[in-house]
Every structure is written in structure tokens, then in C-alpha cells.
Design an enzyme around this catalytic site. Structure first.
Site, mmCIF file in Angstrom:
data_model
loop_
_atom_site.group_PDB
_atom_site.id
_atom_site.type_symbol
_atom_site.label_atom_id
_atom_site.label_comp_id
_atom_site.label_asym_id
_atom_site.label_seq_id
_atom_site.Cartn_x
_atom_site.Cartn_y
_atom_site.Cartn_z
ATOM 1 N N GLY A 148 0.816 -1.199 0.000
ATOM 2 C CA GLY A 148 0.000 0.000 0.000
ATOM 3 C C GLY A 148 0.853 1.253 0.000
ATOM 4 C CB SER B 23 0.795 4.159 4.698
ATOM 5 O OG SER B 23 0.130 5.318 4.264
ATOM 6 C CG HIS B 24 1.952 0.609 6.990
ATOM 7 N ND1 HIS B 24 1.031 1.619 7.179
ATOM 8 C CD2 HIS B 24 2.858 0.728 7.998
ATOM 9 C CE1 HIS B 24 1.357 2.316 8.257
ATOM 10 N NE2 HIS B 24 2.457 1.799 8.769
ATOM 11 C CB ALA C 156 -3.713 -4.535 -7.594
ATOM 12 C CG ASP C 157 -5.798 -1.295 -3.206
ATOM 13 O OD1 ASP C 157 -6.075 -1.029 -4.401
ATOM 14 O OD2 ASP C 157 -5.688 -0.410 -2.335
ATOM 15 N NE ARG C 158 -11.459 1.189 -5.517
ATOM 16 C CZ ARG C 158 -12.077 2.065 -6.306
ATOM 17 N NH1 ARG C 158 -11.398 2.667 -7.273
ATOM 18 N NH2 ARG C 158 -13.363 2.323 -6.144
ATOM 19 C CG ASP D 43 -9.211 -0.809 2.001
ATOM 20 O OD1 ASP D 43 -8.735 -0.438 3.098
ATOM 21 O OD2 ASP D 43 -8.616 -1.591 1.237
#
Length: 256
Positions: free
Chosen positions: A8, A10-11, A107-109, A129
């Protein structure tokens, strides 16, 4: 076992699955690291959690930070002798993506949507999210990814105030008991928290009407800040590992 990694803004958030059961979770700053730093970190975090790196048979990656991708992929090859699966455009997802340009969907979605439709089949779903950005995804009961909304997350909103004003400080992100702050810090915390809460309520209402014509929906929440809204009646289920579950499922669809 399969190592799933979500890169992501941030992390780096990761987990190890044994079948469909998650055995461990970890976080790491996603500021660009070298392949050696990432490889050493991954092996160390596995050993610290009594998981032998040699038991990892597959690695799957979902990333929204392109500058990390090469280093992470190289780390997987060098330190695990595994060429990782990357959740990206062109892979099987089981979704009918209705974006005008499907390549644009993060891709995260997509990972969230894959996991949501797997865990809650045949339902109209909104996934919220709460990460660096707060994102909304609308998925129909027929697995059509209809689209969604993106707004600044809590941390990003607070940072924008401190970085772009002369006197407003950086603050901790918390749920304030009172909406009426009695100090500058409390006022920022209240404004950020209840501002995002109000935006979420409005977006849920509008997405419910526009995407689903008011039909029954299920609302899922995930992301680092989701638990702050646990008692606000925003969502039906809090699923902290939703993105990791989606990465695992995507890898299983696309690899032997």
C-alpha cells in the site's frame, strides 16, 4: 503455504496462509526499500513467528506502489527462489469489471472484491477500505464490479492540514468522544473523524440508490482505520484480512 503481500501507499501488509487459514500477519513501512532489505525483512518476520521460510511454496503480491514492485519481486526470487504471482491487469479475477478502463482499478480494490464475492456469494456488496485513501467498491450479486468512490483517508486528511497550514499541528488519529473540540488538536481530530464518517454515510446512501436501486446490500469494512468506526453502524462486517484473502484467491485462480 502461501505468502501474500499487499503493498500500500503507507505500509506493506502481509500474511501467511495454510490453506484458507491465515497463520500470521505483519506490517512494514512501504517507503522504497532495496530487494535485500525486503528479502531480509520477510525472512526475519517469518522466523520470528515460528514460520520457516522453507515452508513457503507460493508468493502472491498486490501492489499500488510501482516503485516497490521490482525490488519486492527480486527479493522473492533471491531469498525464496520463487517467482511471485502479481495481481495485475490481465489475470483471472472472476469479476466482470465495469470500469471504462478496467486497467485503472487498483489491485487492492480488485483483491477486496474477489474476497468479498467469495465469502458472501450472490449478494450486492459495498466494500469500504479505510486506508491511506478511503475507497468504496460496489459489486453486484452477479460479480460485476460496478465502480466506486475514492476520498482522502483519515491520516491523509489530517496530514494535509498540518503540512499546508502554518499553525495547525500533526495529530493522532482517534475517535473523539465529542464532536465539539475544546482545543486545536481535539478540533482537528473531531473534524477528520466525523468528516469521514459523514462522507461515508452519504456515499453509502448514494451508492445504494444509484448502483443497486435500493435493493438489499451487504456492507463490508477493512483497512487500518476501519475499527475506529466499529460502533457507528456503518457496516455489517469488519474483515481485517479481506485484501490478503483476495490476493490468495487470485493466486489460486491463476497458478497451478
Amino acid at each position: 503455504m502461501i505468502l501474500c503481500i499487499d503493498v500500500g501507499n503507507s505500509h506493506i501488509y502481509g500474511g501467511v496462509f495454510d490453506g484458507d487459514e491465515i497463520k500470521l500477519r505483519f506490517r512494514h513501512t512501504s517507503k522504497v526499500s532495496t530487494s535485500d532489505e525486503l528479502g531480509i525483512f520477510l525472512k526475519s518476520v517469518l522466523r520470528e513467528n515460528n514460520c520457516s521460510p522453507e515452508t513457503i511454496r507460493k508468493i502472491a503480491i498486490c501492489s499500488v506502489v510501482p516503485q516497490v514492485d521490482y525490488s519486492l519481486r527480486s527479493a522473492c526470487v533471491k531469498y525464496f527462489s520463487i517467482d511471485p504471482f502479481l495481481l495485475q491487469a490481465g489475470v483471472k479475477t472472476g469479476l466482470n469489471i465495469k470500469y471504462r478502463n478496467p486497467v485503472e482499478v487498483g489491485a487492492d480494490r480488485i483483491a477486496n472484491a474477489i474476497a468479498a464475492t467469495h465469502s458472501f456469494p450472490n449478494q450486492n456488496i459495498i466494500v469500504i477500505d479505510f486506508g491511506t485513501a478511503t475507497t468504496f467498491c460496489a459489486i453486484s450479486h452477479k460479480k460485476a464490479y460496478l465502480g466506486g468512490a475514492i476520498l482522502p483517508g483519515l491520516r491523509l486528511s489530517a496530514d494535509a492540514l498540518s503540512k499546508n497550514t502554518a499553525k495547525l499541528p500533526s495529530v493522532e488519529i482517534i475517535k473523539t468522544e465529542s464532536v465539539v473540540g475544546r482545543s486545536t488538536i481535539e478540533s482537528i481530530q473531531s473534524g477528520v473523524y466525523y468528516g469521514v464518517l459523514g462522507a461515508c454515510k452519504e456515499l453509502i446512501q448514494r451508492i445504494h440508490h444509484e448502483a443497486f436501486n435500493g435493493d438489499q446490500i451487504l456492507i463490508l469494512a477493512t483497512g487500518g482505520f476501519a475499527s475506529l468506526f466499529d460502533k457507528q453502524g456503518l457496516y455489517d462486517h469488519l474483515v481485517p484480512d479481506l485484501v490478503l484473502q483476495g490476493i490468495r484467491l487470485a493466486a489460486m485462480m491463476n497458478t497451478a
